[in-house]
Design an enzyme around this catalytic site. Structure first.
Site, PDB file in Angstrom:
ATOM      1  N   SER A  65      46.276  20.502  -2.865  1.00 39.63           N
ATOM      2  CA  SER A  65      46.442  21.475  -1.797  1.00 39.63           C
ATOM      3  C   SER A  65      47.626  22.169  -2.365  1.00 39.63           C
ATOM      4  O   SER A  65      47.808  23.692  -2.233  1.00 39.63           O
ATOM      5  CB  SER A  65      47.160  20.954  -0.477  1.00 39.63           C
ATOM      6  OG  SER A  65      45.753  20.360   0.196  1.00 39.63           O
ATOM      7  N   ARG A 100      43.466  12.610   1.673  1.00 41.04           N
ATOM      8  CA  ARG A 100      44.056  13.867   2.574  1.00 41.04           C
ATOM      9  C   ARG A 100      44.307  13.253   3.922  1.00 41.04           C
ATOM     10  O   ARG A 100      43.650  13.697   4.854  1.00 41.04           O
ATOM     11  CB  ARG A 100      43.069  14.873   2.231  1.00 41.04           C
ATOM     12  CG  ARG A 100      42.912  15.171   0.910  1.00 41.04           C
ATOM     13  CD  ARG A 100      42.284  16.425   0.632  1.00 41.04           C
ATOM     14  NE  ARG A 100      42.881  17.557   0.001  1.00 41.04           N
ATOM     15  CZ  ARG A 100      42.480  18.678  -0.283  1.00 41.04           C
ATOM     16  NH1 ARG A 100      41.187  18.865  -0.235  1.00 41.04           N
ATOM     17  NH2 ARG A 100      43.050  19.442  -0.833  1.00 41.04           N
ATOM     18  N   ASP A 114      50.294  15.942  -1.634  1.00 39.66           N
ATOM     19  CA  ASP A 114      48.911  16.556  -1.882  1.00 39.66           C
ATOM     20  C   ASP A 114      49.073  17.520  -2.922  1.00 39.66           C
ATOM     21  O   ASP A 114      49.177  18.846  -2.587  1.00 39.66           O
ATOM     22  CB  ASP A 114      48.156  16.932  -0.585  1.00 39.66           C
ATOM     23  CG  ASP A 114      46.873  17.355  -0.835  1.00 39.66           C
ATOM     24  OD1 ASP A 114      46.316  17.381  -1.876  1.00 39.66           O
ATOM     25  OD2 ASP A 114      46.100  17.539   0.100  1.00 39.66           O
ATOM     26  N   TYR A 169      35.538  17.824   2.468  1.00 39.89           N
ATOM     27  CA  TYR A 169      34.948  18.526   1.492  1.00 39.89           C
ATOM     28  C   TYR A 169      33.480  18.627   2.039  1.00 39.89           C
ATOM     29  O   TYR A 169      32.920  17.937   3.200  1.00 39.89           O
ATOM     30  CB  TYR A 169      34.724  17.968   0.183  1.00 39.89           C
ATOM     31  CG  TYR A 169      35.959  17.562  -0.349  1.00 39.89           C
ATOM     32  CD1 TYR A 169      36.444  18.651  -1.311  1.00 39.89           C
ATOM     33  CD2 TYR A 169      36.679  16.381  -0.478  1.00 39.89           C
ATOM     34  CE1 TYR A 169      37.784  18.342  -1.973  1.00 39.89           C
ATOM     35  CE2 TYR A 169      37.736  16.068  -1.195  1.00 39.89           C
ATOM     36  CZ  TYR A 169      38.481  17.249  -1.844  1.00 39.89           C
ATOM     37  OH  TYR A 169      39.580  16.977  -2.382  1.00 39.89           O
ATOM     38  N   GLN A 175      50.508  14.280   3.095  1.00 46.29           N
ATOM     39  CA  GLN A 175      50.442  15.971   2.749  1.00 46.29           C
ATOM     40  C   GLN A 175      51.458  16.331   1.876  1.00 46.29           C
ATOM     41  O   GLN A 175      51.220  17.152   1.218  1.00 46.29           O
ATOM     42  CB  GLN A 175      50.405  16.802   4.111  1.00 46.29           C
ATOM     43  CG  GLN A 175      49.436  16.638   5.097  1.00 46.29           C
ATOM     44  CD  GLN A 175      49.650  17.465   6.218  1.00 46.29           C
ATOM     45  OE1 GLN A 175      50.656  17.834   6.609  1.00 46.29           O
ATOM     46  NE2 GLN A 175      48.553  17.533   7.230  1.00 46.29           N
TER      47      GLN A 175
END
Length: 381
Positions: A148, A137, A145, A241, A142
């Site tokens: 997400s 990440r 991803d 996380y 992005q």
């Protein structure tokens, strides 16, 4: 056995397919999986780059994308499982792995951190596997991803589901018969799904509040117009996380959340710890303290659930409180979920197939960290 590729160019790249590789889009076999790995628009962009895309008949049917759309995009219909690069959504079954040819590349959700993963089976079959959930990440990744992109879908749908199950309006209504106050919504776990849930609840007119053990996300919560619930616990972990709480921290959190949860009409939980059972945030006592007609949407049912009374995959009513734990929420919105996922995969393919040749650069963190099987193939050549 190696379960993830190490960083660095210490091992030569296996030139498995020196010619232009074929790309296969397969039909998902799971009964509740309606997404497809590539939508027709993405197929057209790959075909325009000179790539050969083979689509299994019916691959996009559950996402309302018929074979005719894929043919118009330039794909051919055929045995997508025999392609050089196979794209799918859900982790493969043993039967599906058997359909892949030795040396093929498989890209999709491979669940490498789950105890029941198929990484060893892929390794033994000589498959080069890229797990989209292992993509780091970082800013430049992005667009790839998938976690997400699909979490955004799930976060949105969780609020729509909560509104449909609630006995109360979400927005404040002022009528001749009186004023109805807005619903209060608490979102536990403020990752991508949680932020989308907060934003959606706010758009529907609810009073949204977010909680997370990572206090640094408080500004993100406020940025979508929601309030921040602070219980005085910080447990930020690696990779964005949360880390697992200590026993003392869990007790402190439980006490604070039990008091807070009883004041909300809707509670949506999204908290996950990679590779571990979902943390219990909503106790039975907290549910019993909620008003009849309240709703709990537990988005962590696939790893046990954040609510003590959750029945994964089912909706139950306890003391007038509805507790729903839908599985695979992104699949309930297959069109947009597939479009987003398709964009993730095409962006990853740009790294793996530069110039139309399958030539992954393992000195690239995105490639190296997402690759979960490759040694067996290198050793066979």
């Amino acid at each position: 056995m190696r379960t993830s590729a190490s960083k660095g160019p210490t091992m030569p790249n296996p030139q498995l397919h020196p010619e232009t590789p074929s790309i296969g889009v397969v039909r998902e076999s799971g009964a509740d999986e309606r997404r497809v790995a590539l939508v027709p628009r993405a197929v057209a962009s790959l075909v325009a780059k000179g790539l050969d895309v083979v689509v299994e008949s019916g691959a996009g049917a559950e996402a309302l994308m018929g074979d005719d759309l894929y043919l118009e995009a330039g794909a051919t219909l055929g045995d997508a499982w025999s392609a050089d690069i196979v794209l799918k959504v859900a982790p493969p079954t043993d039967a599906e792995i058997a359909r892949l040819k030795t040396g093929a590349t498989l890209i999709g959700f491979l669940a490498p951190r789950n105890a029941e993963n198929k990484i060893a089976a892929l390794q033994n079959a000589g498959i080069v596997g890229y797990a989209v959930e292992a993509i780091p990440r970082i800013s430049r990744a992005q667009v790839m991803d998938a976690l997400s992109s699909q979490a955004n879908v799930a976060g949105y749908k969780s609020v729509i589901l909560a509104a449909s199950l609630s006995t109360r309006f979400f927005p404040m209504l002022t009528t001749a018969a009186g004023t109805v106050k807005p619903a209060s919504v608490l979102v536990l776990g403020v990752g991508v799904a949680g932020l989308q849930a907060l934003a959606t609840a706010k758009r529907l007119g609810g009073r949204a509040t977010g909680y997370d053990v990572r206090p640094e996300v408080a500004d993100q919560v406020r940025s979508v117009g929601a309030q921040w619930l602070d219980v005085g616990i910080s447990a930020a972990g690696d990779g964005g996380y949360a880390r697992e709480l200590t026993a003392d921290e869990r007790a402190e959190q439980q006490k604070a959340l039990e008091a807070a949860i009883s004041t909300f009409d809707v509670v949506i939980t999204t908290a996950l710890v990679p590779g571990r059972p979902a943390p219990r945030l909503v106790t039975a006592a907290a549910v019993h303290g909620m008003k009849a007609g309240s709703v709990v949407i537990d988005m962590a049912g696939e790893t046990g659930g954040n609510c003590e009374l959750t029945v994964p995959g089912e909706t139950v009513v306890i003391n007038g409180v509805t507790i729903a734990s839908p599985l695979n929420l992104p699949s309930t919105m297959p069109e947009h979920a597939s479009e987003l996922y398709s964009k993730n995969l095409t962006a990853l393919l740009e790294l793996l197939v530069p110039g139309g040749r399958l030539d992954p650069d393992y000195s690239d963190d995105v490639v190296a960290l997402s690759c979960v099987t490759r040694d067996s193939v290198s050793n066979r050549n």
